[in-house]
Every structure is written in C-alpha cells, then in structure tokens.
Design a protein around this motif. Structure first.
Motif, PDB file in Angstrom:
ATOM      1  N   ASP A  97       0.807  -1.216   0.000  1.00  0.00           N
ATOM      2  CA  ASP A  97       0.000   0.000   0.000  1.00  0.00           C
ATOM      3  C   ASP A  97       0.841   1.267   0.000  1.00  0.00           C
ATOM      4  OD1 ASP A  97      -2.833  -1.341   0.680  1.00  0.00           O
ATOM      5  OD2 ASP A  97      -1.262  -2.243   1.896  1.00  0.00           O
ATOM      6  N   GLY A  98       1.915   1.279   0.775  1.00  0.00           N
ATOM      7  CA  GLY A  98       2.742   2.481   0.847  1.00  0.00           C
ATOM      8  C   GLY A  98       3.361   2.827  -0.487  1.00  0.00           C
ATOM      9  N   LEU A  99       3.980   1.843  -1.135  1.00  0.00           N
ATOM     10  CA  LEU A  99       4.608   2.108  -2.426  1.00  0.00           C
ATOM     11  C   LEU A  99       3.551   2.457  -3.474  1.00  0.00           C
ATOM     12  CD1 LEU A  99       7.206   2.190  -4.079  1.00  0.00           C
ATOM     13  CD2 LEU A  99       6.881  -0.244  -4.590  1.00  0.00           C
ATOM     14  N   TYR A 100       2.402   1.813  -3.406  1.00  0.00           N
ATOM     15  CA  TYR A 100       1.328   2.105  -4.356  1.00  0.00           C
ATOM     16  C   TYR A 100       0.917   3.571  -4.277  1.00  0.00           C
ATOM     17  CZ  TYR A 100      -3.274   1.903  -6.578  1.00  0.00           C
ATOM     18  OH  TYR A 100      -4.370   2.128  -7.382  1.00  0.00           O
ATOM     19  N   VAL A 101       0.709   4.078  -3.075  1.00  0.00           N
ATOM     20  CA  VAL A 101       0.280   5.468  -2.918  1.00  0.00           C
ATOM     21  C   VAL A 101       1.379   6.430  -3.357  1.00  0.00           C
ATOM     22  CG1 VAL A 101      -0.463   7.205  -1.250  1.00  0.00           C
ATOM     23  CG2 VAL A 101      -1.343   4.880  -1.094  1.00  0.00           C
ATOM     24  N   LEU A 102       2.631   6.102  -3.061  1.00  0.00           N
ATOM     25  CA  LEU A 102       3.733   6.970  -3.481  1.00  0.00           C
ATOM     26  C   LEU A 102       3.808   7.038  -5.003  1.00  0.00           C
ATOM     27  CD1 LEU A 102       6.245   8.672  -2.943  1.00  0.00           C
ATOM     28  CD2 LEU A 102       7.565   6.543  -2.771  1.00  0.00           C
ATOM     29  N   LEU A 103       3.774   5.894  -5.668  1.00  0.00           N
ATOM     30  CA  LEU A 103       3.846   5.873  -7.124  1.00  0.00           C
ATOM     31  C   LEU A 103       2.603   6.501  -7.753  1.00  0.00           C
ATOM     32  CD1 LEU A 103       5.375   2.321  -7.668  1.00  0.00           C
ATOM     33  CD2 LEU A 103       6.518   4.522  -7.991  1.00  0.00           C
ATOM     34  N   PHE A 104       1.455   6.322  -7.119  1.00  0.00           N
ATOM     35  CA  PHE A 104       0.214   6.947  -7.577  1.00  0.00           C
ATOM     36  C   PHE A 104       0.374   8.467  -7.586  1.00  0.00           C
ATOM     37  CE2 PHE A 104      -4.411   5.768  -7.883  1.00  0.00           C
ATOM     38  CZ  PHE A 104      -4.918   7.022  -8.145  1.00  0.00           C
ATOM     39  N   THR A 105       0.894   9.003  -6.491  1.00  0.00           N
ATOM     40  CA  THR A 105       1.085  10.448  -6.367  1.00  0.00           C
ATOM     41  C   THR A 105       2.109  10.962  -7.375  1.00  0.00           C
ATOM     42  OG1 THR A 105       0.623  10.227  -3.988  1.00  0.00           O
ATOM     43  CG2 THR A 105       1.605  12.298  -4.729  1.00  0.00           C
TER      44      THR A 105
ATOM     45  N   ALA B 227      -8.436   1.444   2.263  1.00  0.00           N
ATOM     46  CA  ALA B 227      -8.671   2.890   2.333  1.00  0.00           C
ATOM     47  C   ALA B 227      -7.378   3.694   2.354  1.00  0.00           C
ATOM     48  CB  ALA B 227      -9.503   3.224   3.573  1.00  0.00           C
ATOM     49  N   VAL B 228      -6.227   3.047   2.410  1.00  0.00           N
ATOM     50  CA  VAL B 228      -4.962   3.785   2.481  1.00  0.00           C
ATOM     51  C   VAL B 228      -4.780   4.727   1.290  1.00  0.00           C
ATOM     52  CG1 VAL B 228      -2.442   3.536   2.520  1.00  0.00           C
ATOM     53  CG2 VAL B 228      -3.864   2.061   3.956  1.00  0.00           C
ATOM     54  N   PRO B 229      -5.129   4.342   0.047  1.00  0.00           N
ATOM     55  CA  PRO B 229      -4.979   5.307  -1.062  1.00  0.00           C
ATOM     56  C   PRO B 229      -5.872   6.536  -0.939  1.00  0.00           C
ATOM     57  CG  PRO B 229      -5.133   3.065  -1.907  1.00  0.00           C
ATOM     58  CD  PRO B 229      -5.477   3.000  -0.449  1.00  0.00           C
ATOM     59  N   LEU B 230      -6.878   6.501  -0.083  1.00  0.00           N
ATOM     60  CA  LEU B 230      -7.735   7.673   0.116  1.00  0.00           C
ATOM     61  C   LEU B 230      -7.108   8.703   1.045  1.00  0.00           C
ATOM     62  CD1 LEU B 230     -11.247   5.997   0.500  1.00  0.00           C
ATOM     63  CD2 LEU B 230     -10.577   7.624  -1.272  1.00  0.00           C
ATOM     64  N   LEU B 231      -6.042   8.338   1.746  1.00  0.00           N
ATOM     65  CA  LEU B 231      -5.519   9.221   2.781  1.00  0.00           C
ATOM     66  C   LEU B 231      -4.848  10.460   2.214  1.00  0.00           C
ATOM     67  CD1 LEU B 231      -4.145   6.534   5.279  1.00  0.00           C
ATOM     68  CD2 LEU B 231      -6.408   7.617   5.186  1.00  0.00           C
ATOM     69  N   VAL B 232      -4.202  10.351   1.061  1.00  0.00           N
ATOM     70  CA  VAL B 232      -3.581  11.544   0.462  1.00  0.00           C
ATOM     71  C   VAL B 232      -4.634  12.550   0.017  1.00  0.00           C
ATOM     72  CG1 VAL B 232      -2.219  12.381  -1.492  1.00  0.00           C
ATOM     73  CG2 VAL B 232      -1.412  10.440  -0.153  1.00  0.00           C
ATOM     74  N   PRO B 233      -5.639  12.162  -0.793  1.00  0.00           N
ATOM     75  CA  PRO B 233      -6.669  13.163  -1.116  1.00  0.00           C
ATOM     76  C   PRO B 233      -7.422  13.651   0.109  1.00  0.00           C
ATOM     77  CG  PRO B 233      -7.294  10.987  -1.946  1.00  0.00           C
ATOM     78  CD  PRO B 233      -5.865  10.901  -1.526  1.00  0.00           C
ATOM     79  N   LEU B 234      -7.572  12.800   1.132  1.00  0.00           N
ATOM     80  CA  LEU B 234      -8.204  13.253   2.370  1.00  0.00           C
ATOM     81  C   LEU B 234      -7.384  14.363   3.017  1.00  0.00           C
ATOM     82  CD1 LEU B 234     -10.497  12.639   4.508  1.00  0.00           C
ATOM     83  CD2 LEU B 234      -8.798  11.215   5.655  1.00  0.00           C
ATOM     84  N   ALA B 235      -6.068  14.184   3.059  1.00  0.00           N
ATOM     85  CA  ALA B 235      -5.193  15.222   3.623  1.00  0.00           C
ATOM     86  C   ALA B 235      -5.249  16.489   2.779  1.00  0.00           C
ATOM     87  CB  ALA B 235      -3.760  14.694   3.722  1.00  0.00           C
ATOM     88  N   TRP B 236      -5.281  16.345   1.461  1.00  0.00           N
ATOM     89  CA  TRP B 236      -5.389  17.532   0.598  1.00  0.00           C
ATOM     90  C   TRP B 236      -6.694  18.283   0.842  1.00  0.00           C
ATOM     91  CZ3 TRP B 236      -3.513  14.616  -4.373  1.00  0.00           C
ATOM     92  CH2 TRP B 236      -2.125  14.705  -4.460  1.00  0.00           C
ATOM     93  N   CYS B 237      -7.778  17.542   0.999  1.00  0.00           N
ATOM     94  CA  CYS B 237      -9.059  18.195   1.287  1.00  0.00           C
ATOM     95  C   CYS B 237      -8.987  18.953   2.612  1.00  0.00           C
ATOM     96  CB  CYS B 237     -10.183  17.157   1.330  1.00  0.00           C
ATOM     97  SG  CYS B 237     -10.674  16.515  -0.288  1.00  0.00           S
ATOM     98  N   ALA B 238      -8.360  18.335   3.611  1.00  0.00           N
ATOM     99  CA  ALA B 238      -8.214  19.013   4.902  1.00  0.00           C
ATOM    100  C   ALA B 238      -7.372  20.274   4.749  1.00  0.00           C
ATOM    101  CB  ALA B 238      -7.589  18.067   5.918  1.00  0.00           C
ATOM    102  N   GLY B 239      -6.312  20.175   3.946  1.00  0.00           N
ATOM    103  CA  GLY B 239      -5.479  21.353   3.712  1.00  0.00           C
ATOM    104  C   GLY B 239      -6.252  22.464   3.030  1.00  0.00           C
ATOM    105  N   ALA B 240      -7.035  22.109   2.011  1.00  0.00           N
ATOM    106  CA  ALA B 240      -7.833  23.114   1.311  1.00  0.00           C
ATOM    107  C   ALA B 240      -8.864  23.743   2.237  1.00  0.00           C
ATOM    108  CB  ALA B 240      -8.525  22.477   0.102  1.00  0.00           C
ATOM    109  N   GLY B 241      -9.466  22.921   3.101  1.00  0.00           N
ATOM    110  CA  GLY B 241     -10.475  23.445   4.019  1.00  0.00           C
ATOM    111  C   GLY B 241      -9.908  24.430   5.012  1.00  0.00           C
ATOM    112  N   LEU B 242      -8.804  24.083   5.647  1.00  0.00           N
ATOM    113  CA  LEU B 242      -8.228  24.983   6.650  1.00  0.00           C
ATOM    114  C   LEU B 242      -7.524  26.170   6.012  1.00  0.00           C
ATOM    115  CD1 LEU B 242      -6.928  22.500   9.371  1.00  0.00           C
ATOM    116  CD2 LEU B 242      -9.021  23.856   9.328  1.00  0.00           C
ATOM    117  N   ASP B 243      -7.008  26.000   4.792  1.00  0.00           N
ATOM    118  CA  ASP B 243      -6.454  27.151   4.076  1.00  0.00           C
ATOM    119  C   ASP B 243      -7.552  28.173   3.803  1.00  0.00           C
ATOM    120  OD1 ASP B 243      -4.268  28.463   2.600  1.00  0.00           O
ATOM    121  OD2 ASP B 243      -5.492  28.029   0.840  1.00  0.00           O
ATOM    122  N   ASP B 244      -8.736  27.682   3.449  1.00  0.00           N
ATOM    123  CA  ASP B 244      -9.864  28.586   3.239  1.00  0.00           C
ATOM    124  C   ASP B 244     -10.258  29.284   4.540  1.00  0.00           C
ATOM    125  OD1 ASP B 244     -12.347  29.426   1.542  1.00  0.00           O
ATOM    126  OD2 ASP B 244     -13.215  28.544   3.361  1.00  0.00           O
TER     127      ASP B 244
END
Length: 511
Positions: free
Chosen positions: A129-137, A320-337
């Motif tokens: 899962d870790g390598l998959y998400v890294l290569l996905f990104t 659900a591990v591949p969902l964690l990066v977009p989840l973090a991005w959404c959190a970043g966008a929300g708090l940046d707003d």
C-alpha cells in the motif's frame, strides 16, 4: 513564500521520526506482510508452489529481496524500507499539493498526513500500500506537469512510474483514469474553472489535445508493463487459475454493498484519523466542489474513484490507504480557506498574506500534533509475537514430524532458518496431519477463527493436546479488524482477547 518548503521539510522529518519510531520493537505482524517477505525468500508454501501472484504483483517482494541481499535477512530491513516509503509519500503529497491547491493548503495537508495514525500504521509494515500510494502520487504529478508544460518527457516518466505501480498492485493504472476524468471535465462547459492564481499553482494548457496524446503515451508504456505482468502470471500459474482465485475476493454484487461499505470505512476513518482532519476535509471537499479548478477536480476524482470501487472488493482497512492523500489535501484546502477568512483576505492570491500564513502554520502544527498524539497507542505496540514464537520453535531443534502452523503468514518470515519442517493450515495436507496427529507442535493464533477444523481440535483437546508455550502477540487495531472486522474491538461480543492477542503452542500429550 520561501519558508513553505522549509516548513514542509520539517513536517516530513517529523513524519520520518514517527514512522521509524522504536523500529526494534516492530515485527512483521500483518498477513500480507508475511507474504511479501517470506515469498521473496521462497519460505513456506511460497517455496513449494508459485502462489505469490495471488497476493500481489512482483515489485514489492522483489524490493524486499534486494534489501535483504544488501542489508541481511532481518525484519527491520523490510520495515525500515516501508517507513522510508511512507515518509517520502508525505513529501510527494506536499510537492504535488502545492501545484494543485497552493502552498498553504499543501503545508497543512503534509502536516495532517505526517501525523495521521492510519498512514503511520501502514507505513510500519512491508506492504504494497505504501509504495502504491507513493507511485500513484508521483505518476499523477508527472501527468500534471506534462499537461502544464506540454513536454512529452513528463508523460513518458508518468508511464514508467505507473508501470511500476501496476507491478505493485493490479489496479496500478488507476491514475490514468483520474487524469482522463479531469481532461474530460475540461471539455464540458461550466464544469472546470481556471485556477485562482498562476504563480504557485501549475496552470494546465488551455487545449487538452496535447494532454490526451500524452495520456495515450503514458497508457502505452503502462500497458506494456501490464502485458509483461500477464505473461508472467500465465507462465507461472495460468490466467484461468489466477482469475478463479481473484474472484473469491469479490462480494456478490447488490445494493446492500453501498451502506455496508460506507459504514465499514466510515468507522475505520473515525478510529484512525483525527476528528479535526475529517472535519476540515469535509469543508475542503465542499469548497473544491464549488470552485472546481483542475486541481480540485483531480483531488476529488482520485477520492471518488476509490470510493466507487471499494464496494467491489471485500472490506479490509488497508483498502482505504490510497484515500488518505486526497483526504489530507481536502483538509489542507479546508483549513487554508478558513485561514483566509480569518485573515479577512478571501479571494486573495494563493500565496497567503502574512496574516493568513501565520494561521496556516498554526493549523499545520495543530493537525500534526493531534494526529501524533492519537498515534501514540499504535507506536507503543510491540508486535514481535511471531518472532518470539519462531525463536521458541528454533530452540527445540529438529524433529521427525513437521510443526503444524495455524497462524498468519507473518510467522513464515521468521522460519527462514527453521531447523524443523512445517506445514501451514491452508496447505492441502494440513488437515490430514491434524487428524492423524502427525505433527510435533501445533502453533495457533487468531487465524484459528478462519480455520474451524483446527479451532475445534484445540477446543476439544480433552487430553490430546497440552499447551507448552504462550507468547503475547499484541497487534495494531487495524490488523485485528483485518481478520475479525470491528467485532475485534468489542470486549463483550467479540472474540476473546486471549485468542486475538496471543500465540499458543501445543504438543500432543502422548509424545
């Protein structure tokens, strides 16, 4: 602002500290981690039949094999490699996030991911899962750069990265679908909108034609790897056998899967992701839906693709591990707003003004700190029960009869130099050994929940079996849920803690 990369680097460093914290106390304890390490060494069932393709494509087992060749056959080698991959994912999420959403949102996202218990737990086991998400990104980042610059080399690099991703997991081509969805959205009037600023966010070309051609190039390279992978499967086990095995992991399709899957993964996220991150992600996703820049659509498309496909496979926390990066991005966008609103500068350029930047940094620190504190329970788990069990068996020396293993395949890695032969419960002859009493020791853990014949034999021992050793085997909660679903967390109606948290070794009394 120049300080954003420096601040991000500090959070990446902190992510590395958390993922490598007290690695000497971490052992291989996940079923599939045993597959990817023991399989690389040909130990156990993997040494008797070419079954590893049932578990994963060859890249991660091969990486483990190379790491063992360089640094020695030790569990810490494979676990440290996974921790490094998890740490690099935090850095990749920041670098790509600032192109998609801006530096403030990317910094918050990196901090959220760095301290996220869900990501930390799966960064401390040698899994795919870790390598998959890294290569996905990285693959999506290369596709995005190709669209922004018009240079084919970025698309070629994306193809190479996604070819490697396909050799990590069989759905490694998913980034191609995400990128194609963003390109298609640009063709529909009123869907995609231009970025708010061009100085910090990569600006895609107005025309999508070069990007479609680049996507085709990346797809051809990925498909070539897919063809080689299919040929390898055909020559080793046969595609018919492979398809039959994969179908056993697919649920019967029906509308019931939607609420069932939603409930399962909502529970998982609520347990292992800080509430503030989830709340911020919900607000950020709403903002993305409203503004719909190409970067927003990519983040939402990534998340939507996995949410839509989760019901098509058995529920396991690691899915659900591949969902964690977009989840973090959404959190970043929300708090940046929120930071912009607090600074009274809504609609300003994406580089945060000084007042808003202080709020962004404060949010990043709070998200990392709360996540790290919630992760402390998982970091304190010393899951070396399988190493202890293997050491006990090794101390008994060789015997005339095999040891009978009713445990997760995590134990197999530690039996690489076992002096005695052994048979796993899921091998064809295992029940014959049990029925005939043709074994020296019977080693059991939570896996007896999935092996009723062996569980009944242990329960009904009545003078036939004597427990000669007991090892504590505490596991991270996601790994317990992997076997028993969330019933594992129910102290009343769930399985007994003795069965879940111990490894028990039995010997026939007539010996």
């Amino acid at each position: 602002m120049r300080r954003w990369p420096l601040l991000a680097a500090l959070f990446v460093l902190a992510a590395g500290v958390l993922r490598s914290w007290n690695l000497d106390a971490v052992g291989i304890s996940h079923w599939d981690a045993g597959s990817y390490t023991a399989g690389a060494l040909g130990v156990g069932p993997y040494g008797k039949a070419p079954i590893l393709p049932f578990y994963a494509p060859p890249l991660v087992p091969q990486l483990n094999a190379w790491a063992f060749a360089l640094f020695g056959v030790q569990d810490t080698v494979a676990i440290a490699l996974s921790a490094l991959i998890g740490t690099l994912t935090v850095w990749a999420a920041y670098l790509f996030g600032r192109r998609l959403l801006g530096p403030g949102a990317a910094l918050i996202a990196a901090a959220a991911l760095a301290g996220m218990e869900y990501h930390i737990v799966y960064s401390r086991q040698p899994l795919t899962d870790g390598l998959y998400v890294l290569l996905f990104t990285l693959g999506l980042h290369a596709l995005w750069n190709g669209w922004c610059t018009g240079r084919r080399r970025w698309f070629a690099l994306a193809g190479v990265l996604l070819a490697a991703n396909l050799c990590t997991k069989y759905h490694g081509f998913f980034p191609l679908l995400v990128f194609a969805g963003v390109l298609a959205a640009r063709l529909i009037p009123g869907i995609a909108r231009p970025p708010r600023d061009t100085s910090e966010i990569g600006t895609p070309a107005a025309s999508t034609r070069p990007a479609w051609r680049g996507l085709f190039l990346a797809g051809v390279i990925t498909a070539a790897a897919g063809g080689a992978l299919l040929w390898d499967i055909q020559t080793r086990i046969g595609l018919d056998v492979f398809r039959a095995n994969r179908s056993t992991w697919l649920p019967d399709l029906g509308l019931y899967l939607i609420p069932q899957t939603a409930s399962y993964f909502a529970t998982a996220l609520s347990l292992w992701v800080a509430p503030l991150v989830l709340l911020a992600a919900a607000w950020g996703a709403l903002q993305m839906v409203l503004r719909r820049t190409p970067g927003d659509l990519l983040v939402l498309g990534w998340a939507a693709l996995f949410v839509a496909t989760l019901p098509l496979y058995r529920n396991y926390p690691r899915l659900a591990v591949p969902l964690l990066v977009p989840l973090a991005w959404c959190a970043g966008a929300g708090l940046d707003d929120v930071a912009r609103r607090l600074a009274g500068r809504r609609g300003a350029k994406h580089t945060p003004p000084s007042r808003a930047s202080g709020v962004v940094i404060a949010f990043a620190v709070v998200l990392f700190t709360t996540g790290a504190l919630e992760s402390s329970g998982s970091l304190d788990v010393s899951d070396r029960g399988y190493a202890d069990a293997a050491r006990w068996l090794r101390d008994q020396g060789p015997g005339e009869q095999p040891d009978l293993l009713v445990t997760q395949h995590a134990l197999l890695f530690y039996l690489v130099d076992a002096p005695n032969s052994f048979v796993c419960y899921d091998e064809a002859q295992a029940e014959d050994h049990l029925r005939n009493g043709d074994f020296r020791f019977l080693v059991a853990d939570m896996r007896t929940l999935k092996a009723p014949a062996f569980r009944d034999a242990i329960t009904d021992a009545s003078g036939k079996l004597e427990r000669v050793a007991l090892m504590l085997n505490p596991l991270p909660l996601p790994f317990l849920v992997n076997v028993t679903d969330f019933a594992a967390l129910d102290p009343v109606s769930g399985p007994t803690r003795g069965e879940l948290g111990t490894i028990r070794i039995y010997k026939r009394i007539d010996d």
